[in-house]
Scaffold this motif. Structure first.
Motif, PDB file in Angstrom:
ATOM      1  N   SER A  32       0.899  -1.465  -0.193  1.00 37.67           N
ATOM      2  CA  SER A  32       0.020  -0.017  -0.003  1.00 37.67           C
ATOM      3  C   SER A  32       0.802   1.235   0.106  1.00 37.67           C
ATOM      4  O   SER A  32       0.456   2.315  -0.588  1.00 37.67           O
ATOM      5  CB  SER A  32      -0.881  -0.050   1.170  1.00 37.67           C
ATOM      6  OG  SER A  32      -0.264   0.427   2.434  1.00 37.67           O
ATOM      7  N   HIS A 124      -4.898   1.343   7.814  1.00 39.56           N
ATOM      8  CA  HIS A 124      -5.271   2.096   6.521  1.00 39.56           C
ATOM      9  C   HIS A 124      -4.256   2.940   6.311  1.00 39.56           C
ATOM     10  O   HIS A 124      -3.652   3.791   7.057  1.00 39.56           O
ATOM     11  CB  HIS A 124      -6.652   2.963   7.190  1.00 39.56           C
ATOM     12  CG  HIS A 124      -7.734   2.082   7.848  1.00 39.56           C
ATOM     13  ND1 HIS A 124      -8.455   1.073   7.192  1.00 39.56           N
ATOM     14  CD2 HIS A 124      -8.318   2.158   9.108  1.00 39.56           C
ATOM     15  CE1 HIS A 124      -9.343   0.570   7.886  1.00 39.56           C
ATOM     16  NE2 HIS A 124      -9.071   1.132   8.985  1.00 39.56           N
ATOM     17  N   ASP A 125      -4.323   3.192   4.912  1.00 34.85           N
ATOM     18  CA  ASP A 125      -3.243   3.954   4.323  1.00 34.85           C
ATOM     19  C   ASP A 125      -1.741   4.050   5.053  1.00 34.85           C
ATOM     20  O   ASP A 125      -0.887   4.921   4.722  1.00 34.85           O
ATOM     21  CB  ASP A 125      -3.661   5.347   4.454  1.00 34.85           C
ATOM     22  CG  ASP A 125      -5.282   5.319   4.001  1.00 34.85           C
ATOM     23  OD1 ASP A 125      -5.530   4.765   3.216  1.00 34.85           O
ATOM     24  OD2 ASP A 125      -5.976   6.192   4.573  1.00 34.85           O
ATOM     25  N   THR A 128      -2.962   4.846   9.661  1.00 34.00           N
ATOM     26  CA  THR A 128      -3.616   4.753  10.617  1.00 34.00           C
ATOM     27  C   THR A 128      -3.941   3.264  10.931  1.00 34.00           C
ATOM     28  O   THR A 128      -4.022   2.367  10.302  1.00 34.00           O
ATOM     29  CB  THR A 128      -5.156   5.217  10.370  1.00 34.00           C
ATOM     30  OG1 THR A 128      -4.983   6.503   9.709  1.00 34.00           O
ATOM     31  CG2 THR A 128      -6.007   4.878  11.607  1.00 34.00           C
ATOM     32  N   ASP A 141      -8.187   4.464  16.595  1.00 32.62           N
ATOM     33  CA  ASP A 141      -7.395   4.645  15.546  1.00 32.62           C
ATOM     34  C   ASP A 141      -5.836   5.350  16.224  1.00 32.62           C
ATOM     35  O   ASP A 141      -6.158   6.454  17.278  1.00 32.62           O
ATOM     36  CB  ASP A 141      -7.712   5.677  14.504  1.00 32.62           C
ATOM     37  CG  ASP A 141      -8.909   5.014  13.548  1.00 32.62           C
ATOM     38  OD1 ASP A 141      -8.883   3.752  13.774  1.00 32.62           O
ATOM     39  OD2 ASP A 141      -9.525   5.886  13.005  1.00 32.62           O
TER      40      ASP A 141
END
Lengths: 323, 254
Positions: A32, A124-125, A128, A141
């Motif tokens: 990612s 996430h990304d 996070t 988070d």
């Protein structure tokens, strides 16, 4: 700095299988972010294990060998990994969230003035990282705000070991300097208290009891339900801590991992340490008074109510159905 | 032997949790608080070690004024002294920041042994003890079930995964994080509660955070369901009948 470094765990040449889940997370994170993913194994005589890692999709498979890493000690691993991280300068260091990692990784992160983001359940990304709070009642988070490497540990069952991508990677031996005087603890041999006589992992039906039962004398009603179903009786940790049931009946990260056809959870709220031991069950029924209990996040059928009314009624109905 | 027990005050397990308006923590106003259960086991281990080996048990807790109730409870159970690090901003300090506060207070005391629970019931990071040991430059061991003092050092029993254990020999001073279940927790006696009132509680003001946080909690929220849960309702007899149907035709165990 560059890339993601996944640190594998092995004991006596045997992998801790959660390491492959951490590798799946590491590969996904690297993909990612458009980064490389590497992996490392520490110990003595681990060249063969590093060869095995060379069959995965990695930029490098590092083998860190030292006589003083033969037996696990927090001091040995912190000193050894501090040197590995300084030499390989990863952006992210990913561990499986094992008891061993919990023992040394926070100290390692401290050496870099960082804080381990532990028991991550989603990411996430690449920025996070999600972990649970308050015994699983809430998610949170977390983001890294420091400048050094970001240290993460991945909770069991979050990523699938079979999602690890295969490939070909060069093996690189990394030399670390360790002195016997740096290792302050002397670990003994691993041992088990007694032969485990209850193998919950093979039970097709399990009825499990938690804190909601209130006191030891009440366990009888859950035992009756288990008997009616022809099920093994199991429990969450607090029940075994209190001595109400033997430790060998405990399901969870410090107990047994089970995957029965039916797991019927009575008065169990479902803290993550319990969920990792039972969420592989084919069907899950949960009875709990708190409608927000995390057990309902994994249950197929849920009953919010007083277990002291519902359990006896269910036992009666099962006995009647069997006649 | 001087034993310091680092304890934390956390929301009661059964407390109804509401997310705060800023979405970064929970509403604290209506919560009831208690001692973090793993820390209660650490305190119990300390009290038993004192009973066996003599010495002193000092309890340490960082937090706002309300944590004094938890410190008083520890004194009532048998701790000799309490230290309160007064800090209203723990939420804006990460593990390193909180461990630094504890380290500053511990250095003044120079205990032989520091005990704490293996993790907290609220944040559950399971790191403060290990980070504290690292900051103090002393050895540590985690998830400890039993402690045996042996002259200059001690032998501890660590819990490993899958029912495995290990004995570890360690020098003192050292820090241990204690697992639940190794001991039975004691209750405070009426005499203990009376005595607690005469015991010393020292309050020290938390130093301002010297460094920025390394990690930040940016948002809290309710977890998403992993499965579509079918909720069964009705009277206990109706629920039982519905469950029997499921057991027969869907789960197929009857």
């Amino acid at each position: 700095m560059s890339g993601v470094l996944v640190v594998f765990e092995q004991t006596g040449g045997q992998w801790n299988r959660m390491s492959f889940e951490a590798l799946a997370a590491g590969q996904q994170l690297a993909a990612s972010l458009g980064m490389d993913c590497s992996a490392a194994v520490l110990g003595q005589g681990v060249a063969g294990l590093a060869e095995e890692l060379a069959g995965k999709k990695l930029a490098k498979a590092y083998s860190v060998e030292h006589a003083l890493l033969a037996a696990y000690t927090a001091d040995g691993y912190v000193v050894g990994l501090e040197q590995l991280v300084k030499q390989t300068t990863p952006d992210y260091v990913v561990f499986p969230h094992t008891y061993q990692v919990r023992d040394f990784a926070p100290a390692l992160a401290t050496r870099f003035k960082q804080v381990l983001i532990s028991d991550v359940i989603a990411m996430h990304d690449g920025k996070t990282f999600v972990r649970q709070l308050l015994q699983g009642k809430l998610n949170a988070d977390y983001t890294q705000t420091g400048a050094g490497p970001c240290f993460l540990s991945i909770q069991a069952g979050t990523f699938r070991a079979d999602a690890v991508e295969a490939g070909t990677a060069p093996v690189e031996a990394v030399t670390v300097q360790l002195e016997a005087a740096q290792i302050r603890n002397k670990p003994g041999e691993r041992f088990r208290e007694s032969a485990q006589t209850v193998d919950l992992s093979a039970a097709p039906v399990i009825v499990s009891v938690g804190r909601g039962i209130g006191e030891q004398d009440n366990i009888g009603i859950v035992q009756e339900l288990a008997d009616a179903l022809g099920a093994e009786l199991a429990a969450s940790r607090p029940i075994c801590d209190a001595g109400w049931l033997p430790m060998e009946r405990q399901v969870g990260s410090s107990g047994q991992t089970v995957s029965p056809k039916l797991y019927l959870a009575v008065g169990i709220s479902g803290a993550i340490q319990h969920l990792v031991g039972m969420k592989g069950s084919k069907s899950i029924i949960a009875i709990n008074k708190d409608e927000n209990a995390p057990i309902f996040e994994v249950a197929d059928y849920g009953v919010v109510g007083d277990l002291f009314e519902i359990v006896p009624a269910l036992t009666k109905a099962i006995v009647a159905a069997k006649e | 032997m001087k034993i310091l027990v680092a304890i934390k005050q956390v929301p009661e397990r059964d407390a109804q949790i509401h997310i705060a308006a800023d979405g970064k923590w929970i509403e604290e106003d209506d919560l009831t608080y208690t001692i973090n259960e793993p820390d209660a086991y650490a305190l119990e281990e300390a009290l038993q070690l004192k009973e066996k080996n003599g010495g002193e048990v000092v309890v340490l807790c960082a937090g706002p004024e309300r944590v004094l109730t938890t410190l008083r409870e520890a004194l009532a159970k048998g701790a000799d002294r309490a230290i309160h690090i007064e800090a209203d901003d723990l939420g804006s300090r990460d593990t390193l920041g909180v461990a630094q506060l504890l380290a500053d207070a511990v250095k003044v005391e120079s205990p032989d042994l520091i005990l704490t629970g293996l993790q907290s019931d609220d944040l559950g990071l399971g790191q403060t003890g290990v980070v504290l040991a690292e900051l103090l430059g002393i050895p540590h061991a985690t998830i400890i079930m039993h402690v045996e003092v042996t002259g200059a050092g001690m032998t501890v029993k660590r819990e490993l995964e899958d029912g495995w254990f290990q004995h570890v020999e360690m020098p003192l001073p050292a820090l241990l994080t204690i697992q639940s279940g190794g001991n039975k927790l004691r209750y405070a006696t009426l005499m203990g509660i009376k005595k607690a009132k005469t015991k010393e509680t020292k309050t020290v003001e938390a130093a301002a955070a010297s460094e920025a946080q390394a990690v930040e909690l940016t948002r809290v929220y309710l977890p998403e369901k992993q499965k579509k849960t079918e909720m069964l309702t009705g009277s206990p007899a109706e629920i039982a009948a519905k469950l029997v149907e499921k057991l027969k035709f869907d789960v197929r165990v009857l």
